[in-house]
Design a protein around this motif. Structure first.
Motif, PDB file in Angstrom:
ATOM      1  N   THR A 142       0.781  -0.835   0.114  1.00  0.00           N
ATOM      2  CA  THR A 142      -0.153   0.441  -0.001  1.00  0.00           C
ATOM      3  C   THR A 142       0.861   1.423  -0.099  1.00  0.00           C
ATOM      4  N   ALA A 195      -5.832  12.845   0.733  1.00  0.00           N
ATOM      5  CA  ALA A 195      -5.344  11.614   0.526  1.00  0.00           C
ATOM      6  C   ALA A 195      -5.612  11.198  -0.352  1.00  0.00           C
ATOM      7  N   ARG A 254      -3.157   0.699  -4.342  1.00  0.00           N
ATOM      8  CA  ARG A 254      -2.903  -0.638  -3.553  1.00  0.00           C
ATOM      9  C   ARG A 254      -1.791  -2.063  -5.013  1.00  0.00           C
ATOM     10  N   ARG A 262       1.245   5.366   0.232  1.00  0.00           N
ATOM     11  CA  ARG A 262      -0.313   6.591   0.439  1.00  0.00           C
ATOM     12  C   ARG A 262       0.428   7.709   0.015  1.00  0.00           C
ATOM     13  N   SER A 315       4.370   3.851   2.366  1.00  0.00           N
ATOM     14  CA  SER A 315       4.246   2.707   2.324  1.00  0.00           C
ATOM     15  C   SER A 315       4.274   1.940   3.196  1.00  0.00           C
ATOM     16  N   THR A 337      -4.486   6.174  -1.920  1.00  0.00           N
ATOM     17  CA  THR A 337      -3.585   5.201  -2.033  1.00  0.00           C
ATOM     18  C   THR A 337      -3.722   4.248  -2.888  1.00  0.00           C
ATOM     19  N   TYR A 366      -9.093   6.896  -4.316  1.00  0.00           N
ATOM     20  CA  TYR A 366      -9.503   7.995  -3.131  1.00  0.00           C
ATOM     21  C   TYR A 366     -10.419   8.871  -3.405  1.00  0.00           C
TER      22      TYR A 366
END
Length: 119
Positions: free
Chosen positions: A9, A54, A58, A11, A96, A56, A47
């Motif tokens: 992940t 923010a 994956r 971010r 991460s 993310t 998002y």
């Protein structure tokens, strides 16, 4: 050796978006909805720009040794940076988190299945 599956992940926070960039992200928000989030080889972005800046990514990756998770994490970070850079999206606070699924604790059903098989 067995193949290990990694979940990575990445971010961060969008930073310095222009009005047009923000509008583009809002327009494409349905494609990047967190409810459709999945760990994929190419990476899945999610998002909710209407709520906060923010995001993310994956990623799914694999390796044969425990140490391979470091290289997988590096690839994920570089892929996220490339995606953002290609579109000219500014970002900050990139971080991460990686998980080796072979090391993840078993859930209740997995423990029961393993016990039935005699593991």
């Amino acid at each position: 050796m067995s193949v290990r599956t990694f979940r990575i992940t990445v971010r961060g926070v969008f930073d310095g978006l222009s009005t047009d960039q923000r509008a583009e992200l809002l327009h494409r928000a349905a494609e990047h909805d967190v409810l459709q989030a999945a760990f994929t080889r190419e990476g899945h972005l999610s998002y909710d720009l209407a709520a906060r800046a923010a995001f993310t990514f994956r990623f799914a990756d694999s390796g044969e040794r425990e140490e391979d998770i470091l290289a997988a994490t590096e690839r994920a970070e570089e892929s996220a940076k490339a995606w953002l850079g290609e579109r000219g999206y500014g970002y900050k606070n990139l971080r991460s988190n990686a998980e080796d699924l072979s090391q993840a604790p078993l859930g209740k059903r997995q423990r029961q299945a393993a016990a039935q098989k005699g593991y």
